[in-house]
Scaffold this motif. Structure first.
Motif, PDB file in Angstrom:
ATOM      1  N   LEU A 172       0.829  -1.209   0.000  1.00  0.00           N
ATOM      2  CA  LEU A 172       0.000   0.000   0.000  1.00  0.00           C
ATOM      3  C   LEU A 172       0.865   1.262   0.000  1.00  0.00           C
ATOM      4  O   LEU A 172       0.489   2.286  -0.585  1.00  0.00           O
ATOM      5  CB  LEU A 172      -0.944  -0.012   1.210  1.00  0.00           C
ATOM      6  CG  LEU A 172      -2.064  -1.054   1.084  1.00  0.00           C
ATOM      7  CD1 LEU A 172      -2.785  -1.247   2.412  1.00  0.00           C
ATOM      8  CD2 LEU A 172      -3.066  -0.622   0.003  1.00  0.00           C
ATOM      9  N   THR A 173       2.023   1.191   0.643  1.00  0.00           N
ATOM     10  CA  THR A 173       2.951   2.322   0.605  1.00  0.00           C
ATOM     11  C   THR A 173       3.437   2.547  -0.826  1.00  0.00           C
ATOM     12  O   THR A 173       3.539   3.697  -1.286  1.00  0.00           O
ATOM     13  CB  THR A 173       4.144   2.055   1.552  1.00  0.00           C
ATOM     14  OG1 THR A 173       3.636   1.936   2.883  1.00  0.00           O
ATOM     15  CG2 THR A 173       5.151   3.190   1.511  1.00  0.00           C
ATOM     16  N   ALA A 212       0.753   4.413  -2.619  1.00  0.00           N
ATOM     17  CA  ALA A 212       0.720   5.838  -2.261  1.00  0.00           C
ATOM     18  C   ALA A 212       1.868   6.587  -2.944  1.00  0.00           C
ATOM     19  O   ALA A 212       1.680   7.685  -3.479  1.00  0.00           O
ATOM     20  CB  ALA A 212       0.799   6.001  -0.745  1.00  0.00           C
ATOM     21  N   ARG A 213       3.056   5.972  -2.946  1.00  0.00           N
ATOM     22  CA  ARG A 213       4.221   6.634  -3.549  1.00  0.00           C
ATOM     23  C   ARG A 213       4.052   6.779  -5.057  1.00  0.00           C
ATOM     24  O   ARG A 213       4.432   7.802  -5.636  1.00  0.00           O
ATOM     25  CB  ARG A 213       5.497   5.852  -3.224  1.00  0.00           C
ATOM     26  CG  ARG A 213       5.806   5.826  -1.734  1.00  0.00           C
ATOM     27  CD  ARG A 213       7.042   5.007  -1.410  1.00  0.00           C
ATOM     28  NE  ARG A 213       8.248   5.746  -1.695  1.00  0.00           N
ATOM     29  CZ  ARG A 213       8.919   6.481  -0.803  1.00  0.00           C
ATOM     30  NH1 ARG A 213       8.484   6.541   0.442  1.00  0.00           N
ATOM     31  NH2 ARG A 213       9.988   7.131  -1.136  1.00  0.00           N
ATOM     32  N   HIS A 270       1.212   7.013  -6.620  1.00  0.00           N
ATOM     33  CA  HIS A 270       0.173   8.028  -6.834  1.00  0.00           C
ATOM     34  C   HIS A 270       0.746   9.440  -6.723  1.00  0.00           C
ATOM     35  O   HIS A 270       0.411  10.331  -7.499  1.00  0.00           O
ATOM     36  CB  HIS A 270      -0.940   7.831  -5.798  1.00  0.00           C
ATOM     37  CG  HIS A 270      -2.062   8.812  -5.923  1.00  0.00           C
ATOM     38  ND1 HIS A 270      -3.019   8.733  -6.895  1.00  0.00           N
ATOM     39  CD2 HIS A 270      -2.368   9.918  -5.198  1.00  0.00           C
ATOM     40  CE1 HIS A 270      -3.876   9.734  -6.763  1.00  0.00           C
ATOM     41  NE2 HIS A 270      -3.505  10.463  -5.735  1.00  0.00           N
ATOM     42  N   ASP A 271       1.627   9.660  -5.745  1.00  0.00           N
ATOM     43  CA  ASP A 271       2.227  10.984  -5.522  1.00  0.00           C
ATOM     44  C   ASP A 271       3.267  11.343  -6.573  1.00  0.00           C
ATOM     45  O   ASP A 271       3.589  12.516  -6.740  1.00  0.00           O
ATOM     46  CB  ASP A 271       2.967  11.008  -4.178  1.00  0.00           C
ATOM     47  CG  ASP A 271       2.028  11.017  -2.984  1.00  0.00           C
ATOM     48  OD1 ASP A 271       0.812  11.188  -3.191  1.00  0.00           O
ATOM     49  OD2 ASP A 271       2.520  10.861  -1.848  1.00  0.00           O
ATOM     50  N   ARG A 300      -0.257  17.815  -4.012  1.00  0.00           N
ATOM     51  CA  ARG A 300       0.183  17.331  -2.710  1.00  0.00           C
ATOM     52  C   ARG A 300       0.964  16.037  -2.881  1.00  0.00           C
ATOM     53  O   ARG A 300       0.817  15.327  -3.885  1.00  0.00           O
ATOM     54  CB  ARG A 300      -1.005  17.098  -1.776  1.00  0.00           C
ATOM     55  CG  ARG A 300      -1.858  15.919  -2.188  1.00  0.00           C
ATOM     56  CD  ARG A 300      -3.038  15.734  -1.255  1.00  0.00           C
ATOM     57  NE  ARG A 300      -2.658  14.972  -0.076  1.00  0.00           N
ATOM     58  CZ  ARG A 300      -3.452  14.775   0.968  1.00  0.00           C
ATOM     59  NH1 ARG A 300      -4.655  15.339   0.991  1.00  0.00           N
ATOM     60  NH2 ARG A 300      -3.072  14.064   1.985  1.00  0.00           N
ATOM     61  N   ALA A 301       1.764  15.703  -1.881  1.00  0.00           N
ATOM     62  CA  ALA A 301       2.420  14.393  -1.827  1.00  0.00           C
ATOM     63  C   ALA A 301       2.534  14.019  -0.359  1.00  0.00           C
ATOM     64  O   ALA A 301       2.629  14.877   0.508  1.00  0.00           O
ATOM     65  CB  ALA A 301       3.803  14.449  -2.479  1.00  0.00           C
ATOM     66  N   GLY A 302       2.499  12.733  -0.087  1.00  0.00           N
ATOM     67  CA  GLY A 302       2.528  12.289   1.311  1.00  0.00           C
ATOM     68  C   GLY A 302       1.168  12.494   1.957  1.00  0.00           C
ATOM     69  O   GLY A 302       0.140  12.597   1.277  1.00  0.00           O
ATOM     70  N   TRP A 334      -0.411  10.303   3.815  1.00  0.00           N
ATOM     71  CA  TRP A 334      -1.190   9.070   3.746  1.00  0.00           C
ATOM     72  C   TRP A 334      -1.415   8.452   5.125  1.00  0.00           C
ATOM     73  O   TRP A 334      -1.952   7.339   5.219  1.00  0.00           O
ATOM     74  CB  TRP A 334      -0.509   8.062   2.824  1.00  0.00           C
ATOM     75  CG  TRP A 334      -0.491   8.494   1.387  1.00  0.00           C
ATOM     76  CD1 TRP A 334       0.465   9.243   0.783  1.00  0.00           C
ATOM     77  CD2 TRP A 334      -1.492   8.238   0.390  1.00  0.00           C
ATOM     78  NE1 TRP A 334       0.141   9.462  -0.540  1.00  0.00           N
ATOM     79  CE2 TRP A 334      -1.060   8.849  -0.806  1.00  0.00           C
ATOM     80  CE3 TRP A 334      -2.711   7.541   0.386  1.00  0.00           C
ATOM     81  CZ2 TRP A 334      -1.802   8.796  -1.991  1.00  0.00           C
ATOM     82  CZ3 TRP A 334      -3.444   7.483  -0.798  1.00  0.00           C
ATOM     83  CH2 TRP A 334      -2.985   8.118  -1.956  1.00  0.00           C
ATOM     84  N   ILE A 387       0.316   3.623   6.204  1.00  0.00           N
ATOM     85  CA  ILE A 387       0.955   3.340   4.904  1.00  0.00           C
ATOM     86  C   ILE A 387       1.792   4.503   4.395  1.00  0.00           C
ATOM     87  O   ILE A 387       2.293   4.449   3.278  1.00  0.00           O
ATOM     88  CB  ILE A 387      -0.076   2.955   3.829  1.00  0.00           C
ATOM     89  CG1 ILE A 387      -1.011   4.133   3.521  1.00  0.00           C
ATOM     90  CG2 ILE A 387      -0.887   1.750   4.257  1.00  0.00           C
ATOM     91  CD1 ILE A 387      -1.745   3.972   2.195  1.00  0.00           C
ATOM     92  N   GLU A 392       6.091   9.153   5.547  1.00  0.00           N
ATOM     93  CA  GLU A 392       7.544   9.028   5.485  1.00  0.00           C
ATOM     94  C   GLU A 392       8.208  10.327   5.937  1.00  0.00           C
ATOM     95  O   GLU A 392       7.794  11.409   5.532  1.00  0.00           O
ATOM     96  CB  GLU A 392       7.988   8.696   4.057  1.00  0.00           C
ATOM     97  CG  GLU A 392       7.652   7.285   3.619  1.00  0.00           C
ATOM     98  CD  GLU A 392       6.306   7.186   2.903  1.00  0.00           C
ATOM     99  OE1 GLU A 392       5.452   8.094   3.078  1.00  0.00           O
ATOM    100  OE2 GLU A 392       6.132   6.211   2.152  1.00  0.00           O
ATOM    101  N   ALA A 411       8.137  15.676  -5.560  1.00  0.00           N
ATOM    102  CA  ALA A 411       6.936  15.158  -6.225  1.00  0.00           C
ATOM    103  C   ALA A 411       5.965  16.304  -6.525  1.00  0.00           C
ATOM    104  O   ALA A 411       5.366  16.365  -7.605  1.00  0.00           O
ATOM    105  CB  ALA A 411       6.264  14.091  -5.359  1.00  0.00           C
TER     106      ALA A 411
END
Lengths: 342, 342
Positions: free
Chosen positions: A163-164, A167-168, A170-171, B141-143, B145, B149, B152, B244
């Protein structure tokens, strides 16, 4: 005729088996969870869970309610040293036996999986742990720190990393992975913006995250690089936990059995390959064996040995027959080794 | 005289400020949490939290209860597009203003920290997120989450990696780290075997884990290799989230402000160094600036601009003065750049 009881209790369910002195299984039952550390009402809930499953096993056995020669209760909430004042008190109330042994559930898994009283077991389901026992009975563990700070190589860990990666991707912090499509389908979402609310509104978070692990396995089988990497990392981590146990017990130069147990190893070579490499680098004579009996049978073996009964080939084949009759999973009773399913 | 309201609402607290058309802050208050997505009673709890903090700001201002020209409510539970039917409904009930703007709280943090209406903000406290706005007002946006998940580079991530290093060192899966001693002292334990029950019996897990982050910073300052690595990884991850956003908005060749906000950046060069390297590799003309105003003042700026008021130097120095009087943190109002505290 003397009778024995073996019990394997965890956070999800509790299994209980009764056998005679020849290892013939006469009664078997499965009940609710019995980890008193994770149950809301603790001791009371443990008492109810154990009473229910033990009564059920007796009534299915049709042997009345004889006093047992020995019983082994292997519970998730008991330490590796077998100590737990709460569990000891409850066990004495609920189980009518001359001798009661408390054990950590991973110890029963080790004894069942190897059909020996020493060796190493690595269990990876929702969580992960490695436990080893040497010829002198000394014990060591690695992992088993739970989903917040541990459980490397577990279904939770694999699901979380999957899932990480979603998310990564997607970003734009990470590369695209087909896990994005799989996550959308799995959570029935139109866009990933809905993923946060799905994940954080639920109560059973560790299991929810672990439920994504099979999709990582599926993606890896389709060649998804991110998923292959996640599974190989999991395999290495599980190998590392076995190695930590091996080193703690000084088994590096011995021949001994290592049993990989739990759903994560069903992913096959992607997990088993790196697991084997990591293990054999530190302990070249280790034998990776396919699990032979479930933990509840391991608990029965411990109870039999406690009363002085030798668990020989005749006992093992009686147990194997009993497992088949009860619908319990049972591996090859020969000296089979597990090379993983490809 | 026309009056304006700015509000910054998150999962921990809500800040509310009132100012006149020259940016003079006339009232300021702080109340309880107002993220309706994480509050148990949702809309009702949001209504109470906003009503309390707004009433408090009015009564401290001593200006009666005039109808406001504009208000900006920046809330953690509002999407980056400023849409939230629930928050919009509640805002109209609670805030007496001719014009109400809803914003994501990170957008107000960006406007406050840069004192501009475009740029990039990277926030790292318990959680982490990066948000960018370009000259045309497009957003990315990024991160963000969450701890399961994502997050970071956040305090949660640093604390989790620190505790994982402790568990691995204890097992023999990883090298020794002085974090072991720090964890024993922090959790008041004789042995690490007690760590599991401490971590899993608590309810507020993300914050508990994040509370270990300052010990990782302390260990890194003492030269602990594992801790230094964790902080550098966090810095790189935060840099990646900024990159990102930069790429999503096509800002690679522009000059723009990037404001690192939140407690994690206070660790200094160990975090800021890798953050800067990662960022400048993708966007060599980016200016890393020290945050100038908190998000609640950013919300005031948005409200002022909404009503047509230009936020010029005079307004900014009035705001800076007001912040000092209210005890709000305020950075250099000049063109200061932040190189991190060593």
């Amino acid at each position: 005729m003397r009778f024995f009881l073996g019990l394997d209790g965890g956070g999800t369910k509790t299994a209980c088996a009764l056998c005679d002195e020849d290892g013939l299984i006469v009664g078997f039952s499965v009940g609710g969870p019995s980890n008193h550390l994770s149950l809301a009402r603790g001791e009371e809930a443990l008492r109810e869970a154990l009473r229910d499953v033990v009564e059920d096993a007796f009534s299915r056995a049709g042997i009345g309610r004889p006093r047992l020669s020995a019983a082994c209760l292997a519970l998730a909430g008991v330490g590796l040293d077998g100590r737990s004042p709460v569990a000891a008190r409850v066990a004495c109330e609920v189980v009518p036996a001359d001798d009661i042994v408390l054990e950590n559930d991973a110890v029963a898994a080790l004894v069942g999986a190897t059909a020996k009283d020493w060796g190493v077991v690595v269990i990876s389901g929702t969580g992960s742990i490695a436990v080893g026992i040497d010829r002198e009975g000394r014990r060591a563990r690695a992992g088993g720190w739970g989903y917040l700070i541990g459980d490397e190589g577990s279904g939770y860990d694999i699901g979380r990393r999957g899932l990480t990666a979603v998310a990564r991707a997607h970003d734009g912090r990470g590369n695209y992975t087909i896990l994005v499509e799989k996550a959308l389908a799995h959570y029935r979402l139109d866009t990933l913006d809905g993923l946060r609310s799905v994940l954080y509104r639920s109560e059973t978070k560790a299991k929810d995250i672990a439920s994504f692990a099979p999709l990582v396995v599926a993606a890896a089988c389709e060649g998804d690089a991110a998923s292959v990497d996640i599974l190989q990392t999991a395999g290495r981590e599980l190998g590392l936990s076995a190695v930590a146990v091996v080193k703690a017990l000084g088994l590096e130069d011995e021949e001994f059995d290592v049993a990989p147990c739990g759903s994560v190893f069903k992913a096959g070579q992607l997990v088993v390959g790196p697991f084997r490499s990591e293990l054999l680098r530190a302990a070249p004579s280790a034998r990776i064996v396919s699990p032979r009996f479930p933990a509840v049978i391991g608990a029965l073996m411990i109870a039999l040995r406690r009363s002085g009964r030798v668990v020989d080939g005749a006992v093992l084949s009686n147990m194997a027959r009993g497992c088949l009759e009860c619908g319990l999973p049972v591996g090859d009773v020969g000296e089979a080794t597990c090379e993983g399913k490809d």
